[in-house]
Design a protein around this motif. Structure first.
Motif, PDB file in Angstrom:
ATOM      1  N   GLU A 167     -46.805  55.708 -65.737  1.00  0.00           N
ATOM      2  CA  GLU A 167     -45.674  55.514 -64.825  1.00  0.00           C
ATOM      3  C   GLU A 167     -44.636  54.575 -65.428  1.00  0.00           C
ATOM      4  O   GLU A 167     -43.430  54.800 -65.304  1.00  0.00           O
ATOM      5  N   ARG A 168     -45.110  53.502 -66.094  1.00  0.00           N
ATOM      6  CA  ARG A 168     -44.162  52.568 -66.716  1.00  0.00           C
ATOM      7  C   ARG A 168     -43.357  53.261 -67.812  1.00  0.00           C
ATOM      8  O   ARG A 168     -42.141  53.089 -67.925  1.00  0.00           O
ATOM      9  N   ALA A 170     -40.885  55.608 -66.305  1.00  0.00           N
ATOM     10  CA  ALA A 170     -39.742  54.863 -65.770  1.00  0.00           C
ATOM     11  C   ALA A 170     -38.786  54.465 -66.892  1.00  0.00           C
ATOM     12  O   ALA A 170     -37.562  54.494 -66.731  1.00  0.00           O
ATOM     13  N   VAL A 192     -36.849  57.560 -67.862  1.00  0.00           N
ATOM     14  CA  VAL A 192     -35.849  57.856 -66.835  1.00  0.00           C
ATOM     15  C   VAL A 192     -34.667  56.910 -66.960  1.00  0.00           C
ATOM     16  O   VAL A 192     -33.503  57.305 -66.820  1.00  0.00           O
ATOM     17  N   ARG A 193     -34.960  55.637 -67.252  1.00  0.00           N
ATOM     18  CA  ARG A 193     -33.875  54.663 -67.401  1.00  0.00           C
ATOM     19  C   ARG A 193     -32.976  55.026 -68.583  1.00  0.00           C
ATOM     20  O   ARG A 193     -31.745  54.942 -68.493  1.00  0.00           O
ATOM     21  N   LYS A 238     -34.420  66.079 -61.895  1.00  0.00           N
ATOM     22  CA  LYS A 238     -35.740  65.860 -62.484  1.00  0.00           C
ATOM     23  C   LYS A 238     -35.680  64.713 -63.485  1.00  0.00           C
ATOM     24  O   LYS A 238     -34.678  64.562 -64.186  1.00  0.00           O
ATOM     25  N   VAL A 268     -38.010  63.632 -60.353  1.00  0.00           N
ATOM     26  CA  VAL A 268     -37.745  62.959 -59.099  1.00  0.00           C
ATOM     27  C   VAL A 268     -38.943  62.074 -58.744  1.00  0.00           C
ATOM     28  O   VAL A 268     -40.104  62.446 -58.954  1.00  0.00           O
ATOM     29  N   GLN A 269     -38.636  60.884 -58.257  1.00  0.00           N
ATOM     30  CA  GLN A 269     -39.693  59.980 -57.808  1.00  0.00           C
ATOM     31  C   GLN A 269     -40.197  60.442 -56.433  1.00  0.00           C
ATOM     32  O   GLN A 269     -39.412  60.864 -55.578  1.00  0.00           O
ATOM     33  N   TRP A 270     -41.508  60.367 -56.252  1.00  0.00           N
ATOM     34  CA  TRP A 270     -42.087  60.834 -55.001  1.00  0.00           C
ATOM     35  C   TRP A 270     -41.504  60.137 -53.777  1.00  0.00           C
ATOM     36  O   TRP A 270     -41.199  60.804 -52.778  1.00  0.00           O
TER      37      TRP A 270
END
Length: 609
Positions: free
Chosen positions: A280-281, A284, A287-288, A591, A593-595
């Motif tokens: 997840e990190r 993230a 995504v950033r 996409k 997308v965070q839940w």
């Protein structure tokens, strides 16, 4: 006249000769006789002396006089004898021709009659001056037909005995000379004008050449600077591409490792949990990176619209610190805040402004040796809020300062990278500057050089009068609960990527939704008739029928035209969102997308009236 006799004397003619019978004439009579001879009133004098007559004539003088008259008549200059009243007593042929008259018509006529009006008024003064001595001047003769001739005139008073009341004048026609002189003067003036024009043209040409030379030198300098700048930008591009590859590979490698860990440790909940957290990190982080790239793209095209509202600077700082906390704590930096407790009100987009500030804090954390110190100081000035972010890091080279906020700018000091595990793409500060300026603020960077630390100063305009957005506050304070059970809600998902399709379906099923999945646009239309979904989640880029066409088909069918349609796609530009809206989509998600985002959207749709 007289006739020649045999003795050599001329036979007198009674009409032409004056006979003197008495030699004892009075002196006065003798003088008059001599004067008559001298003036040509008589040709000779006969003196009777007994049987012989003595004849006295002025024949030699007469011959000389006749020759002189002939010369005067034949010369090319006009000659006049005039009285005191300027009446012409004698004229030669030349003067008569100048005035287009016969000599007999000229004699007895005042000279003024043959002069121009201007010269008529001054001829009297010229004759007065002739009493003192010869006078020379220039005047204009007018002929009988009005033609004018320019003449040089010379006037002299006669000193011959008996003619002292008369004047002799000579005139030289200089009309052709004056016309030639005038033509020469015109030619001279024209030549002078041409010379001046040519000189001016040469001067202008020289000035233009000098200006062109200077312009070319300036252009050459500009081109050299441009070439240098292009070379620098090309180098930045190469560094950016290399950095991008590095930044993408690292989290992808970590995610790959986490997936393998989860695969081999299926029965170790703690290991799976830790691997899941690490994935997840890294996700993230990916995504950033993508979000930063998209933000830069939107800003450069002017597509970013700030959602401004009354906010406090303290809230912005709190959000920014929360975002950058991981980077600060990972390097064991000390963050010291000097923030006033009294709220500082701004009119700003909290999310975007916090993003700008967090970029500066992350930058300070990246380029400060582990265990460093970062200070955040806030001051309220007359009409601005001033933020200073100081660090005791490696500083900024003076050569890098002018380009610090350029896109893809990276430090030229390669040693600086060894202090950070988060090299970045070189777009953070460029994005920060753009976001600050969108808020009508400014940002500057200062550094004393290597190992001297850095200071970033941000100035933002204050909100003149804070007005709480009561409506927004009320909406935030009000909780929303679904008015229907989620197990009753049917959701149709269409995506040609099987992993995305099944992973999203699993999340929705775990959340209690009834889910149906298809791998194409055509299948989505068919399944919609069978499944009768309450909500449809569609990918855009499907091969057989894209999401736009599917949405348009749904809106054309009475059974499906009212269902909410969500676009879940990798297309994130503003024109993509507009196109999905036109096609019939109600919402547009990017996409991955965070839940929580998808979950809130579904709850909003469920609770909609």
């Amino acid at each position: 006249m007289s006739q020649q006799r045999d003795d050599g004397f001329q036979q007198p003619n009674d009409r032409d000769f004056l006979a003197i019978d008495d030699l004892t004439l009075r002196f006065e009579e003798a003088r008059e006789t001599l004067q008559a001879l001298r003036c040509g009133e008589v040709d000779g004098v006969v003196v009777r002396n007994g049987p012989h007559d003595h004849v006295f004539t002025l024949k030699p003088v007469d011959d000389f006089y006749r020759v002189l008259i002939l010369l005067i008549e034949e010369m090319n200059e006009a000659a006049l004898i005039l009285g005191r009243d300027r009446i012409i007593h004698y004229t030669n042929r030349c003067f008569a021709e100048l005035v287009y008259k016969q000599p007999s018509d000229v004699i007895g006529t005042p000279l003024e009659r043959f002069l121009s009006l201007a010269d008529q008024s001054r001829i009297g003064e010229m004759f007065q001056q002739a009493n003192e001595g010869p006078v020379r001047s220039e005047l204009v003769l007018r002929s009988a037909d009005g033609e004018e001739s320019i003449c040089l005139i010379s006037i002299k008073r006669l000193t011959v005995s008996g003619m002292t009341e008369n004047y002799v004048a000579s005139l030289t026609d200089v009309t052709a000379l004056r016309r030639t002189q005038a033509a020469l003067q015109i030619a001279h003036d024209d030549l002078e004008k041409q010379v001046q024009q040519r000189t001016q043209a040469l001067a202008e040409t020289n000035a233009a050449l000098k200006a062109e030379i200077m312009q070319r030198r300036q252009l050459e300098e500009i081109l050299q600077k441009k070439a240098k700048e292009l070379s620098r930008q090309n180098h930045q591009k190469d560094v950016f591409l290399a950095t991008l590859a590095h930044e993408l590979r690292n989290p992808l490698a970590a995610i790959s490792n986490m997936l393998q860990i989860m695969s081999v440790t299926r029965f170790d909940p703690d290991a799976i949990k830790e691997a899941h957290s690490g994935a997840e990190r890294q996700l993230a982080h990916l995504v950033r990176l993508v979000d930063d790239l998209l933000d830069i793209s939107r800003i450069t095209r002017g597509k970013v619209e700030l959602k401004k509202s009354p906010v406090t600077l303290q809230a912005v700082i709190e959000s920014a610190i929360e975002t950058s906390r991981h980077y600060i704590e990972a390097a064991e930096h000390q963050l010291v805040q000097h923030v006033p407790t009294e709220p500082i009100h701004l009119d700003a987009d909290l999310t975007r402004l916090a993003q700008a500030l967090s970029n500066v804090l992350i930058n300070a954390a990246k380029y400060t040796k582990p265990g460093g110190r970062i200070e955040l100081e806030v001051r309220r000035e007359v009409s601005e809020a001033l933020l200073e972010i100081k660090d005791n890091g490696i500083g900024i080279a003076q050569d890098d300062l002018p380009y610090l906020f350029d896109m893809f700018s990276q430090s030229s000091d390669h040693d600086s990278l060894k202090y950070s595990n988060y090299h970045g793409l070189g777009i953070g500060l460029s994005l920060t500057k753009a976001l600050v300026e969108l808020h009508h603020g400014t940002i500057q960077a200062f550094s004393g050089g290597r190992d001297q630390g850095s200071t970033f100063t941000i100035r933002l305009p204050l909100r003149s009068e804070y007005q709480a957005d009561q409506k927004e506050a009320n909406n935030t304070a009000t909780g929303c609960e679904p008015n229907r059970e989620t197990t009753q809600l049917r959701i149709l998902i269409a995506d040609d990527n099987g992993d995305v399709l099944e992973s999203l379906a699993s999340l929705l099923r775990v959340a209690g939704y009834n889910v149906s999945t298809v791998k194409g646009g055509g299948a989505a239309v068919e399944e919609a008739f069978r499944f009768c979904p309450h909500i449809a989640i569609l990918d855009i880029g499907m091969p057989d029928m894209d999401g736009y066409a599917v949405a348009e088909r749904f809106r054309q069918m009475p059974e499906l035209k009212e269902i909410p349609i969500i676009a879940l796609t990798g297309w994130s530009q503003e024109q993509d969102r507009e196109r999905s809206r036109v096609a019939g989509f109600d919402h547009h998600l990017v996409k991955p997308v965070q839940w929580p985002v998808l979950e809130r959207l579904l709850e909003t749709i469920i609770n909609a009236p």
